[in-house]
Design a protein around this motif. Sequence first.
Motif, short mmCIF file in Angstrom:
data_model
loop_
_atom_site.label_atom_id
_atom_site.label_comp_id
_atom_site.label_asym_id
_atom_site.label_seq_id
_atom_site.Cartn_x
_atom_site.Cartn_y
_atom_site.Cartn_z
N VAL A 1 5.72 11.15 7.34
CA VAL A 1 5.92 9.73 6.51
C VAL A 1 4.66 9.53 5.80
CG1 VAL A 1 6.77 7.35 6.14
CG2 VAL A 1 7.68 8.90 8.09
N ILE A 2 4.60 9.80 4.38
CA ILE A 2 3.50 9.68 3.82
C ILE A 2 3.54 8.57 2.96
CG2 ILE A 2 3.04 12.09 3.69
CD1 ILE A 2 3.99 12.11 0.80
N GLY A 3 4.53 7.58 2.66
CA GLY A 3 4.66 6.51 1.74
C GLY A 3 5.62 5.40 2.44
N ILE B 1 0.91 -1.25 -0.13
CA ILE B 1 -0.07 0.04 -0.03
C ILE B 1 0.88 1.32 0.06
CG2 ILE B 1 -1.77 1.28 1.15
CD1 ILE B 1 -2.83 -1.25 2.42
N ALA B 2 2.07 1.10 0.77
CA ALA B 2 3.10 2.31 0.81
C ALA B 2 3.31 2.60 -0.59
CB ALA B 2 4.14 2.09 1.81
N ARG B 3 3.44 1.46 -1.37
CA ARG B 3 4.31 1.86 -2.45
C ARG B 3 3.34 1.90 -3.88
NH1 ARG B 3 8.62 -3.39 -2.03
NH2 ARG B 3 10.25 -2.22 -0.85
N HIS B 4 1.98 1.99 -3.47
CA HIS B 4 1.00 2.06 -4.55
C HIS B 4 1.15 3.17 -5.38
CE1 HIS B 4 -3.05 1.88 -6.38
NE2 HIS B 4 -3.32 0.87 -5.75
N GLN B 5 0.97 2.70 -6.64
CA GLN B 5 1.37 3.76 -7.58
C GLN B 5 0.46 5.04 -7.77
OE1 GLN B 5 0.90 1.67 -11.29
NE2 GLN B 5 -1.27 2.01 -11.62
N ASP B 6 -0.68 4.66 -6.95
CA ASP B 6 -1.66 5.82 -6.95
C ASP B 6 -1.53 6.84 -5.87
OD1 ASP B 6 -2.62 5.74 -9.75
OD2 ASP B 6 -3.73 3.94 -8.84
N ARG B 7 -0.67 6.26 -4.77
CA ARG B 7 -0.82 7.04 -3.60
C ARG B 7 -0.29 8.23 -3.72
NH1 ARG B 7 -1.03 5.05 1.51
NH2 ARG B 7 0.23 5.90 3.04
N LEU C 1 15.38 13.74 6.08
CA LEU C 1 14.35 14.69 6.01
C LEU C 1 13.70 14.41 7.32
CD1 LEU C 1 12.84 15.26 2.33
CD2 LEU C 1 14.86 16.45 3.50
N GLY C 2 13.97 13.63 8.23
CA GLY C 2 13.29 13.08 9.21
C GLY C 2 13.69 13.56 10.65
N VAL C 3 14.72 14.55 10.76
CA VAL C 3 15.19 14.62 12.29
C VAL C 3 14.06 16.00 12.60
CG1 VAL C 3 16.80 15.44 13.60
CG2 VAL C 3 17.39 14.27 11.60
N GLY C 4 12.89 15.58 13.15
CA GLY C 4 11.84 16.52 13.37
C GLY C 4 11.63 16.66 14.79
N ASP C 5 10.95 17.61 15.19
CA ASP C 5 10.53 17.83 16.63
C ASP C 5 9.12 16.93 16.87
OD1 ASP C 5 12.21 19.99 17.53
OD2 ASP C 5 11.23 20.98 15.85
N ARG C 6 8.52 16.72 15.74
CA ARG C 6 7.33 15.63 15.76
C ARG C 6 7.49 14.90 14.42
NH1 ARG C 6 7.48 17.99 19.79
NH2 ARG C 6 5.62 18.82 21.17
N ILE C 7 7.38 13.48 14.45
CA ILE C 7 7.18 12.77 13.31
C ILE C 7 5.90 12.11 13.42
CG2 ILE C 7 8.66 11.02 12.43
CD1 ILE C 7 10.78 11.48 13.97
N GLY C 8 5.18 11.93 12.18
CA GLY C 8 4.01 11.36 12.34
C GLY C 8 4.14 10.47 10.98
N MET C 9 3.35 9.37 10.94
CA MET C 9 3.41 8.48 9.86
C MET C 9 2.08 8.38 9.71
SD MET C 9 5.84 5.40 10.77
CE MET C 9 5.58 4.37 9.21
N LEU C 10 1.59 8.37 8.25
CA LEU C 10 0.26 7.96 7.84
C LEU C 10 0.20 6.42 8.07
CD1 LEU C 10 -0.20 9.64 4.45
CD2 LEU C 10 -1.50 10.06 6.41
N GLU C 11 -1.07 6.00 8.38
CA GLU C 11 -1.44 4.52 8.82
C GLU C 11 -0.98 3.65 7.96
OE1 GLU C 11 -5.39 2.31 10.41
OE2 GLU C 11 -5.67 4.13 8.96
N TYR C 12 -1.00 3.63 6.64
CA TYR C 12 -0.29 2.63 5.92
C TYR C 12 1.12 2.93 5.26
CZ TYR C 12 -5.23 1.14 6.45
OH TYR C 12 -6.52 0.92 6.90
N SER C 13 1.99 3.70 5.83
CA SER C 13 3.10 4.10 5.36
C SER C 13 4.19 3.21 6.20
CB SER C 13 3.45 5.45 5.65
OG SER C 13 3.35 5.69 6.92
N ILE C 14 5.39 3.03 5.58
CA ILE C 14 6.48 2.17 6.39
C ILE C 14 7.83 3.16 6.48
CG2 ILE C 14 5.68 0.14 5.46
CD1 ILE C 14 7.80 0.39 3.19
N TYR C 15 8.70 2.67 7.61
CA TYR C 15 9.72 3.48 7.81
C TYR C 15 10.68 2.48 8.52
CZ TYR C 15 12.18 7.93 9.61
OH TYR C 15 12.81 9.05 9.64
#
Length: 313
Positions: free
Chosen positions: A195-197, A62-68, A207-221
């Motif tokens: 993290v959106i995908g 899902i994270a790699r979906h071409q239409d994401r 790009l990820g050294v943030g004060d807050r880090i959120g992830m979309l439900e179906y993303s991966i890290y």
Amino acid sequence: MTKPLNSEKLVVELEEKINELKEFSEKNNMDFSHEIYILSRKANAIKKQIYKNLSPWQIVNIARHQDRPTSLDYIELLIDDFMELHGDRYFGDDGAIVGGIGWFEGFPVTVIGHQKGRNTKENIKRNFGMPNPEGYRKALRLMKQAEKFNRPVITFIDTPGAYCGLGAEERGQGEAIALNLMEMSRLKTPIISIVIGEGGSGGALALGVGDRIGMLEYSIYSVISPEGLASILWKDAKKAEEGAKVMKLTAKDLLSLGVIDKVIKEPLGGAHKDKDLAAKNIKKYILQELKVLMELEKEELILKRYEKFRSIF
């Protein structure tokens, strides 16, 4: 129409049947509303069950979906008067990272994100979302500019990883990523990373050294792709599904480990099913956290960021 996942085949068959009944009903002036209602409920129930019990490998797909939705999709929906800025002032511009300035709910912000394409032509232009050193140097230039003008930084993470070609290495890929990590850790302005995908390796962390880090439900890290892990551990990239099971790369896993701060809810079926709703959920999270971070003194902001990453590592 978006390309369905393998797990959605039964749902797709039911939806096709529903569409056939609707067309037949209109052409022949017959009422099949009851049958359509029953099939729609069944399809929705199956879909909910599927997405309630997704395996890590299914989430990877899902994270790699071409239409994401991509960074530019979210920028269009969330940022007013966005002006894209180009170039690193050293070598050139990198289409795999986009960045610029605009307005987010009344706040002047700098926005930076990895950018993938949706077809072969776009992916070649964007290098399949894998940045070269000039991409990271462009991102750093924009972050330092944001610091100078007291603009918060919003980053969207979506990359398989940094490009590992010969030219990229010759131009200092590792140094560019390392410099971003160091400079982001002490940047005197709020940073919110989403993290959106795919969040792949140091290419994502840059790009990820943030004060807050959120992830979309179906993303991966993760520090490596499932295929890469399988190649190293079992000498067989085809065992990627098995690798995904042990990597703890889903948003739920990373929240439990304290690596991220928030799992951002996605529409049923993934962000590509309703990008407006996905963007609305992202906006709610960013706005909530931005208001808190903007109230902190610069020294306190940097100290809390330091403590956050020390607790992770």
